[in-house]
Design an enzyme around this catalytic site. Structure first.
Site, PDB file in Angstrom:
ATOM      1  N   PHE A 161     -12.131  26.701   0.025  1.00 27.10           N
ATOM      2  CA  PHE A 161     -11.106  25.666  -0.140  1.00 27.10           C
ATOM      3  C   PHE A 161     -11.071  24.830   1.128  1.00 27.10           C
ATOM      4  O   PHE A 161     -10.836  25.346   2.219  1.00 27.10           O
ATOM      5  CB  PHE A 161      -9.717  26.268  -0.387  1.00 27.10           C
ATOM      6  CG  PHE A 161      -8.663  25.222  -0.627  1.00 27.10           C
ATOM      7  CD1 PHE A 161      -8.365  24.798  -1.912  1.00 27.10           C
ATOM      8  CD2 PHE A 161      -7.978  24.643   0.440  1.00 27.10           C
ATOM      9  CE1 PHE A 161      -7.404  23.820  -2.131  1.00 27.10           C
ATOM     10  CE2 PHE A 161      -7.021  23.661   0.217  1.00 27.10           C
ATOM     11  CZ  PHE A 161      -6.738  23.250  -1.070  1.00 27.10           C
ATOM     12  N   ASP A 173     -13.839  25.374   9.521  1.00 28.55           N
ATOM     13  CA  ASP A 173     -12.546  24.942   9.000  1.00 28.55           C
ATOM     14  C   ASP A 173     -11.493  25.971   9.404  1.00 28.55           C
ATOM     15  O   ASP A 173     -11.353  27.024   8.779  1.00 28.55           O
ATOM     16  CB  ASP A 173     -12.634  24.814   7.475  1.00 28.55           C
ATOM     17  CG  ASP A 173     -11.320  24.404   6.829  1.00 28.55           C
ATOM     18  OD1 ASP A 173     -10.277  24.404   7.514  1.00 28.55           O
ATOM     19  OD2 ASP A 173     -11.327  24.104   5.615  1.00 28.55           O
ATOM     20  N   LYS A 211      -2.035  22.916   9.766  1.00 29.56           N
ATOM     21  CA  LYS A 211      -1.058  23.954   9.482  1.00 29.56           C
ATOM     22  C   LYS A 211      -0.232  24.371  10.699  1.00 29.56           C
ATOM     23  O   LYS A 211       0.663  23.646  11.097  1.00 29.56           O
ATOM     24  CB  LYS A 211      -1.737  25.140   8.798  1.00 29.56           C
ATOM     25  CG  LYS A 211      -2.106  24.828   7.327  1.00 29.56           C
ATOM     26  CD  LYS A 211      -2.505  26.038   6.572  1.00 29.56           C
ATOM     27  CE  LYS A 211      -2.837  25.727   5.123  1.00 29.56           C
ATOM     28  NZ  LYS A 211      -1.682  25.440   4.284  1.00 29.56           N
TER      29      LYS A 211
END
Length: 493
Positions: free
Chosen positions: A215, A321, A352
């Site tokens: 993802f 990532d 985040k």
């Protein structure tokens, strides 16, 4: 002492036992977050009447079908999230791994009230054209002060998908520049005209290689590298880009060492096959240190070192990532620090827990050869960069990375005991030595998550059957005890 009632569904004896346990745990406990609740408190079903009414009003103007629960952030504090009905839940999901140092953290509140923050908020600059006079200082004292080893520059962005998308663009422009003969070689007339028709040679035939179950976001480019759930991709046009096999390890790791080593070797062979044979050559390989949305899938440091070696061998950029794994949750500030890489990644994306976003890089050639090629109006947000600086200060002040490593070891050992006591309920426990970035498979995962709220815990899932833990960095052993006791309650319900 906070009382704990399971939304009216636990028997009185069970409620009393849980209350007693929490009372014993919190006695004499000095929280890393002053003034947070001493434990969960459930007053109504969730959602309760006030939440139900508020959701009904919200649904008139905003799609609420994905709402997990409604929150009252004015009352939430530390590790605890509160809803409009006064229910207090231990939050080990933390806004999908995005809250680093607790709700209403006073250090961040102080940063938010500073003249520097106010100036950034009311005079938000278009950073590419009109950066503020102190932008370099903000970056150097914040985002760049925690840059991964070997990466001393940053491109700031707004969200994780945005960070990855911009990293893809940087990779494509870098690789095309190589093909063209270097940054000083001008574009041809054919390149300039054909790109306006989305055709070769101006529109590149390059790709980004990602992994099955990965993802990386929901924007158009990132969505073509996302392979976690069909619902994310359905009906959206996509690029013909390669996906390699991610090694799906078997647990316990020590009992399947030979099988897992073969799975990783096979996955690396698949990566090399795609790099060398895929009709749209990869400009970069992107990988998550732990495949989070795809089910909390892990691989060994040796696998990632092998991946770094392959990308170097074939002159393909290596993008890590760290949107979900970055900033402390794995017991390292950056999860890829666990790998002991021979050379650093080419780019590391983040968001985040940083409360801002972007990608780090070290090679100056990853800057496009002309202005406006990597550009948008905002190019990030100084206000959020200032907030990240406050987060960094708090992480350092409380030594939260090392703290999370120790708390994670304690929590993992507790879940191991539950797995022995309740066979089949905590399957494929993973994340040992990875801080609190822990997950396990539940035979009735969705029911497990729903029941968790009734015992005062907000928890999340990933993939088809995983329960993932994403507590904040201020999560401590007392919170782990509350969580462990709650999880035992859930499997006995």
């Amino acid at each position: 002492m906070a009382s704990v009632r399971a939304a009216g569904r636990l028997q009185p004896a069970a409620r009393t036992a849980l209350q007693a346990g929490i009372s014993q745990q919190t006695r004499g406990y000095a929280s890393l977050f002053a003034g947070e609740p001493s434990g969960p408190e459930i007053k109504t079903q969730i959602p309760g009447p006030k939440s139900q009414q508020a959701i009904k009003e919200l649904d008139k103007v905003f799609d609420t079908r994905a709402v997990n629960m409604l929150a009252d952030y004015t009352q939430s504090k530390g590790n605890y999230i509160v809803d409009p009905d006064g229910n207090v839940l231990l939050d080990v999901y933390a806004q999908i791994a995005s809250i680093p140092v607790g709700y209403n953290n006073p250090t961040l509140a102080k940063a938010a009230q500073s003249p520097e923050m106010i100036n950034s908020l009311i005079n938000r600059p278009a950073l590419g054209n009109f950066p503020s006079h102190d932008w370099a200082q903000i970056l150097e004292t914040g985002i760049l002060s925690v840059a991964p080893k070997g990466l001393d520059q940053v491109f700031t962005a707004t969200a994780g998908s945005d960070a990855n998308e911009c990293a893809f663009k940087a990779a494509f422009m870098y690789k095309a520049q190589q093909r063209r003969g270097g940054p000083d070689v001008e574009f041809t007339a054919e390149e300039l005209s054909s790109c306006m028709n989305n055709s070769l040679p101006g529109a590149s035939n390059l790709s980004i290689l990602s992994f099955k179950s990965a993802f990386h976001g929901r924007l158009f480019g990132t969505l073509s590298t996302t392979r976690s759930k069909p619902i994310h991709k359905l009906d959206i046009p996509a690029f013909d880009w390669p996906q390699a096999t991610f090694p799906l390890l078997k647990y316990p790791l020590e009992e399947h060492a030979t099988e897992n080593a073969k799975a990783e070797a096979d996955a690396l062979a698949d990566v090399e096959r795609l790099i060398t044979t895929f009709p749209h050559p990869p400009a970069a390989v992107i990988v998550e240190p732990i495949q989070s949305e795809g089910g909390d899938n892990h691989a060994s440091p040796a696998f990632f070192r092998g991946l770094r070696e392959l990308t170097a061998k074939h002159d393909v950029l290596f993008i890590v990532d760290e949107v979900q794994t970055g900033i402390g949750a794995t017991g390292k500030f950056w999860a890829h620090e666990h790998w002991d890489l021979p050379t650093p990644p080419d780019m590391v994306t983040f968001s985040k827990k940083a409360q801002t976003a972007g990608y780090y890089y070290g090679n100056p050639a990853l800057r496009p050869n002309k202005p406006y090629r990597q550009f948008n109006t905002w190019m990030g947000d100084p206000a959020r960069a200032i907030l990240f600086r406050g987060i960094i200060d708090e992480v350092k002040r409380l030594n939260l990375v090392e703290h999370t490593a120790k708390t994670g070891d304690y929590l993992y050992a507790g879940i191991e005991k539950l797995a022995v006591k309740y066979p089949g309920q905590f399957k494929n426990l993973r994340g040992k030595g990875q801080g609190t970035f822990i997950a396990f498979d539940s035979p009735q995962r969705d029911a497990f998550l729903k029941k968790a709220k009734t015992v005062g815990v907000n928890i999340g899932g990933s993939g088809e059957s995983a329960v993932r833990l994403r507590p904040m960095l201020i999560f401590d052993k007392v919170h782990a005890d509350i969580l462990l006791e709650a999880m035992e309650k859930i499997v006995k319900m």
